[in-house]
Design a protein around this motif. Structure first.
Motif, PDB file in Angstrom:
ATOM      1  N   ILE A 240       0.848  -1.191   0.000  1.00 30.89           N
ATOM      2  CA  ILE A 240       0.000   0.000   0.000  1.00 30.89           C
ATOM      3  C   ILE A 240       0.881   1.237   0.000  1.00 30.89           C
ATOM      4  O   ILE A 240       0.674   2.184  -0.751  1.00 30.89           O
ATOM      5  N   PHE A 241       1.924   1.200   0.851  1.00 33.23           N
ATOM      6  CA  PHE A 241       2.903   2.281   0.932  1.00 33.23           C
ATOM      7  C   PHE A 241       4.299   1.678   0.715  1.00 33.23           C
ATOM      8  O   PHE A 241       4.985   1.316   1.680  1.00 33.23           O
ATOM      9  N   PRO A 242       4.757   1.556  -0.536  1.00 32.35           N
ATOM     10  CA  PRO A 242       6.027   0.865  -0.826  1.00 32.35           C
ATOM     11  C   PRO A 242       7.250   1.491  -0.166  1.00 32.35           C
ATOM     12  O   PRO A 242       8.226   0.797   0.107  1.00 32.35           O
ATOM     13  N   ASP A 243       7.191   2.795   0.113  1.00 30.71           N
ATOM     14  CA  ASP A 243       8.374   3.485   0.637  1.00 30.71           C
ATOM     15  C   ASP A 243       8.207   3.930   2.083  1.00 30.71           C
ATOM     16  O   ASP A 243       8.912   4.829   2.546  1.00 30.71           O
ATOM     17  N   SER A 244       7.286   3.321   2.811  1.00 40.02           N
ATOM     18  CA  SER A 244       7.039   3.768   4.185  1.00 40.02           C
ATOM     19  C   SER A 244       8.204   3.488   5.116  1.00 40.02           C
ATOM     20  O   SER A 244       8.231   3.990   6.246  1.00 40.02           O
ATOM     21  N   ASP A 245       9.182   2.717   4.678  1.00 46.39           N
ATOM     22  CA  ASP A 245      10.380   2.463   5.491  1.00 46.39           C
ATOM     23  C   ASP A 245      11.542   3.343   5.073  1.00 46.39           C
ATOM     24  O   ASP A 245      12.612   3.308   5.676  1.00 46.39           O
ATOM     25  N   LYS A 246      11.324   4.209   4.035  1.00 46.46           N
ATOM     26  CA  LYS A 246      12.421   5.008   3.489  1.00 46.46           C
ATOM     27  C   LYS A 246      12.144   6.507   3.506  1.00 46.46           C
ATOM     28  O   LYS A 246      13.054   7.303   3.264  1.00 46.46           O
ATOM     29  N   LYS A 247      10.898   6.898   3.749  1.00 45.73           N
ATOM     30  CA  LYS A 247      10.578   8.329   3.737  1.00 45.73           C
ATOM     31  C   LYS A 247       9.366   8.581   4.637  1.00 45.73           C
ATOM     32  O   LYS A 247       8.624   7.654   4.998  1.00 45.73           O
ATOM     33  N   TYR A 248       9.163   9.838   5.001  1.00 49.26           N
ATOM     34  CA  TYR A 248       7.974  10.226   5.759  1.00 49.26           C
ATOM     35  C   TYR A 248       6.799  10.358   4.796  1.00 49.26           C
ATOM     36  O   TYR A 248       6.899  11.043   3.768  1.00 49.26           O
ATOM     37  N   LEU A 249       5.707   9.675   5.109  1.00 43.19           N
ATOM     38  CA  LEU A 249       4.507   9.795   4.279  1.00 43.19           C
ATOM     39  C   LEU A 249       3.840  11.139   4.525  1.00 43.19           C
ATOM     40  O   LEU A 249       3.846  11.650   5.652  1.00 43.19           O
ATOM     41  N   SER A 250       3.269  11.695   3.477  1.00 39.15           N
ATOM     42  CA  SER A 250       2.512  12.935   3.642  1.00 39.15           C
ATOM     43  C   SER A 250       1.079  12.588   4.045  1.00 39.15           C
ATOM     44  O   SER A 250       0.578  11.499   3.733  1.00 39.15           O
ATOM     45  N   GLU A 251       0.434  13.506   4.717  1.00 41.42           N
ATOM     46  CA  GLU A 251      -0.934  13.262   5.136  1.00 41.42           C
ATOM     47  C   GLU A 251      -1.858  13.116   3.935  1.00 41.42           C
ATOM     48  O   GLU A 251      -2.830  12.346   3.983  1.00 41.42           O
ATOM     49  N   ASP A 252      -1.538  13.819   2.842  1.00 37.25           N
ATOM     50  CA  ASP A 252      -2.372  13.736   1.638  1.00 37.25           C
ATOM     51  C   ASP A 252      -2.352  12.330   1.037  1.00 37.25           C
ATOM     52  O   ASP A 252      -3.391  11.797   0.636  1.00 37.25           O
ATOM     53  N   GLU A 253      -1.153  11.726   0.958  1.00 37.26           N
ATOM     54  CA  GLU A 253      -1.096  10.384   0.358  1.00 37.26           C
ATOM     55  C   GLU A 253      -1.714   9.332   1.285  1.00 37.26           C
ATOM     56  O   GLU A 253      -2.237   8.320   0.809  1.00 37.26           O
ATOM     57  N   VAL A 254      -1.680   9.579   2.600  1.00 39.11           N
ATOM     58  CA  VAL A 254      -2.339   8.656   3.524  1.00 39.11           C
ATOM     59  C   VAL A 254      -3.854   8.779   3.396  1.00 39.11           C
ATOM     60  O   VAL A 254      -4.577   7.779   3.326  1.00 39.11           O
ATOM     61  N   ARG A 255      -4.354  10.014   3.341  1.00 38.61           N
ATOM     62  CA  ARG A 255      -5.801  10.227   3.249  1.00 38.61           C
ATOM     63  C   ARG A 255      -6.375   9.782   1.903  1.00 38.61           C
ATOM     64  O   ARG A 255      -7.582   9.590   1.762  1.00 38.61           O
ATOM     65  N   ALA A 256      -5.526   9.574   0.914  1.00 38.38           N
ATOM     66  CA  ALA A 256      -5.999   9.134  -0.396  1.00 38.38           C
ATOM     67  C   ALA A 256      -6.387   7.659  -0.417  1.00 38.38           C
ATOM     68  O   ALA A 256      -7.003   7.178  -1.372  1.00 38.38           O
ATOM     69  N   LYS A 257      -6.044   6.915   0.662  1.00 39.46           N
ATOM     70  CA  LYS A 257      -6.336   5.483   0.735  1.00 39.46           C
ATOM     71  C   LYS A 257      -7.655   5.240   1.454  1.00 39.46           C
ATOM     72  O   LYS A 257      -8.124   6.055   2.249  1.00 39.46           O
ATOM     73  N   THR A 258      -8.247   4.088   1.169  1.00 32.49           N
ATOM     74  CA  THR A 258      -9.465   3.678   1.878  1.00 32.49           C
ATOM     75  C   THR A 258      -9.088   3.237   3.288  1.00 32.49           C
ATOM     76  O   THR A 258      -7.909   2.948   3.576  1.00 32.49           O
ATOM     77  N   VAL A 259     -10.078   3.133   4.166  1.00 34.70           N
ATOM     78  CA  VAL A 259      -9.805   2.720   5.531  1.00 34.70           C
ATOM     79  C   VAL A 259      -9.250   1.295   5.577  1.00 34.70           C
ATOM     80  O   VAL A 259      -8.400   0.964   6.419  1.00 34.70           O
ATOM     81  N   GLY A 260      -9.723   0.445   4.652  1.00 34.78           N
ATOM     82  CA  GLY A 260      -9.191  -0.923   4.587  1.00 34.78           C
ATOM     83  C   GLY A 260      -7.727  -0.931   4.191  1.00 34.78           C
ATOM     84  O   GLY A 260      -6.916  -1.681   4.758  1.00 34.78           O
ATOM     85  N   ASP A 261      -7.365  -0.095   3.211  1.00 33.08           N
ATOM     86  CA  ASP A 261      -5.970   0.005   2.784  1.00 33.08           C
ATOM     87  C   ASP A 261      -5.091   0.590   3.885  1.00 33.08           C
ATOM     88  O   ASP A 261      -3.918   0.220   4.022  1.00 33.08           O
ATOM     89  N   LEU A 262      -5.646   1.496   4.642  1.00 34.34           N
ATOM     90  CA  LEU A 262      -4.869   2.089   5.731  1.00 34.34           C
ATOM     91  C   LEU A 262      -4.485   1.035   6.765  1.00 34.34           C
ATOM     92  O   LEU A 262      -3.357   1.033   7.270  1.00 34.34           O
ATOM     93  N   MET A 263      -5.417   0.168   7.087  1.00 29.54           N
ATOM     94  CA  MET A 263      -5.127  -0.884   8.053  1.00 29.54           C
ATOM     95  C   MET A 263      -4.016  -1.804   7.538  1.00 29.54           C
ATOM     96  O   MET A 263      -3.075  -2.146   8.265  1.00 29.54           O
ATOM     97  N   VAL A 264      -4.115  -2.178   6.254  1.00 27.89           N
ATOM     98  CA  VAL A 264      -3.085  -3.043   5.658  1.00 27.89           C
ATOM     99  C   VAL A 264      -1.766  -2.286   5.564  1.00 27.89           C
ATOM    100  O   VAL A 264      -0.696  -2.818   5.867  1.00 27.89           O
ATOM    101  N   GLY A 265      -1.849  -1.006   5.141  1.00 26.23           N
ATOM    102  CA  GLY A 265      -0.634  -0.202   4.993  1.00 26.23           C
ATOM    103  C   GLY A 265       0.108   0.001   6.299  1.00 26.23           C
ATOM    104  O   GLY A 265       1.346   0.001   6.336  1.00 26.23           O
ATOM    105  N   ARG A 266      -0.628   0.164   7.373  1.00 21.69           N
ATOM    106  CA  ARG A 266       0.018   0.313   8.686  1.00 21.69           C
ATOM    107  C   ARG A 266       0.654  -1.012   9.113  1.00 21.69           C
ATOM    108  O   ARG A 266       1.784  -1.042   9.634  1.00 21.69           O
ATOM    109  N   ASN A 267      -0.036  -2.094   8.872  1.00 20.54           N
ATOM    110  CA  ASN A 267       0.470  -3.405   9.293  1.00 20.54           C
ATOM    111  C   ASN A 267       1.616  -3.918   8.428  1.00 20.54           C
ATOM    112  O   ASN A 267       2.417  -4.742   8.883  1.00 20.54           O
TER     113      ASN A 267
END
Length: 442
Positions: A240-267
């Motif tokens: 969901i977030f391929p670079d979440s281990d290499k850069k700070y995510l912006s709030e805009d790109e996080v809010r662009a995901k569905t709630v289901g994707d957010l759960m997977v992306g965080r995990n």
């Protein structure tokens, strides 16, 4: 008679030679003299003729002798050459290899051309190609470098390649090749194994699930780059977030995901570090990816230690947006670390609770006593039920953890429990106050 001047034969009644005009004179004398001279000349010419004949005969004999000798020598040479060729042909037949089953042709890669010949392969006329088993083995070269190896035919006589052998099943081939050639592509009736670092590929063709052809070849630089790009794109598509281990995510790109994707992306930030999921849906999702390997139990996972700064901030941001979408105004206030009792229940036990991990609404904890001896009784997980509460319920016992702020909590129990350590468990969870310990969290 003959003319004494020109030697021509004359009639007896001629007084003058009609050829040169010489006077014949006394016919009888001339006749007699000419006859004698003629005899002398005849004898001379006969002698010369005989000599010539003899010399000619000798010459012919010599020539015939030489010719006969040359012919015999030529015949002998031809015979010897024929015998030599026959011997060479016989020698080739003796050296012809009809069984390569004891050889593994991967060992040929990087060796000299002479090794190909030693193996029993024959060089094709006018080509940089070596063959064997009536063309069922083909090895092409460029200079001294092997470019491709093709193996098919009878499994009993064909060579192997990195222990993969004709007639093997799909699983057997994978077991033999997957480690050395870690990248795989699959199509109907075919498996391709690649080693991009070594710029090589091995295509394996199957008939009725049995290996019937192996084709190794060297990849070009362009092919390697193309495979690497395709691999990277395929891998990134699994996140969901391929670079979440290499850069700070912006709030805009996080809010662009569905709630289901957010759960997977965080995990998936936890999954990168081998976190073993207890949630069945998350477990199934990550096990379906090509990169996940669950190796760390939730009770042993410490996000504070394994996450880098990008990952810590990104987990917080994603969780914040998740809670907002889900209608949770404030995130869970408890924090990981060791908590100790600050009261005395009169039984001599100083309780301690270590919050190992807070993740995905699950709290992992250890529980025990510090005095009179340091003692761990249980390691379990509790369900986070609100922003400041988590609850463990198992074996007829319920333990409730309630935080008043991030450093202080109150622990209660209800129900029954039996066993060797039941007394300690009940004592340290019976309306006990705990605080986060600076001493044990250094």
């Amino acid at each position: 008679m003959f003319c004494r001047k020109c030697g021509k034969e004359l009639e007896d009644n001629w007084n003058t030679c009609p050829y040169c005009g010489e006077t014949v004179g006394n016919v009888e004398l001339e006749k007699e003299g000419n006859i004698n001279k003629s005899h002398g000349k005849s004898k001379l010419w006969i002698g010369v003729g005989v000599a010539a004949v003899v010399m000619t005969a000798v010459t012919i004999g010599v020539v015939i002798g030489k010719t006969d000798t040359s012919t015999k020598r030529g015949q002998q040479t031809v015979k010897e050459n024929s015998v030599g060729n026959a011997e060479k042909s016989k020698e080739k037949k003796i050296k012809e290899v009809k069984d390569f089953s004891s050889q593994d042709f991967e060992t040929m890669i990087g060796t000299s051309i002479s090794e190909l010949e030693k193996s029993g392969l024959k060089k094709a006329d006018g080509k940089e190609e070596y063959t064997g088993l009536n063309g069922n083995i083909q090895v092409t070269c460029q200079g001294e470098m092997i470019q491709s190896i093709s193996i098919e035919g009878e499994e009993t006589t064909a060579p192997s390649f990195h222990k993969a052998r004709l007639g093997m099943s799909v699983e057997e081939v994978k077991n033999n090749l997957a480690e050395a050639y870690p990248e795989q592509e699959e199509a109907e009736g075919m498996l391709k194994f690649l080693n991009l670092e070594k710029k090589s590929s091995v295509e394996c063709c199957f008939t009725e699930e049995k290996l019937n052809k192996i084709h190794y070849r060297v990849l070009s630089e362009e092919e390697v780059v193309s495979y690497q790009q395709a691999k990277e794109e395929k891998l990134r598509a699994e996140f969901i977030f391929p670079d979440s281990d290499k850069k700070y995510l912006s709030e805009d790109e996080v809010r662009a995901k569905t709630v289901g994707d957010l759960m997977v992306g965080r995990n998936e930030i936890f999954a990168r570090h081998g976190y073993m999921f207890e949630d069945a849906n998350l477990k199934s999702h990550f096990e379906s990816t090509s990169w996940y390997q669950g190796t760390v139990a939730s009770s042993e996972f410490n996000s504070e230690h394994v996450f880098n700064e990008f990952e810590k901030k990104n987990v917080e941001l994603i969780k914040k947006v998740e809670d907002e979408i889900n209608g949770v105004n404030t995130a869970f206030i408890g924090k990981a670390g060791v908590y100790c009792t600050i009261d005395d229940n009169g039984n001599g036990w100083t309780g301690w609770i270590k919050i190992l991990d807070i993740h995905n609404d699950i709290l992992t904890f250890e529980l025990g006593a510090l005095t009179p001896d340091f003692y761990t009784v249980m390691t379990e997980t509790a369900q986070i039920t609100s922003q400041n509460t988590a609850q463990y319920s198992e074996y007829g016992l319920t333990i409730t953890f309630t935080w008043s702020d991030d450093s202080n909590m109150f622990v209660t129990n209800s129900g029954e429990i039996s066993g060797t350590d039941s007394g300690i468990v009940l004592d340290v969870t019976d309306r006990r106050a705990y605080t986060w310990s600076a001493e044990f969290n250094r």
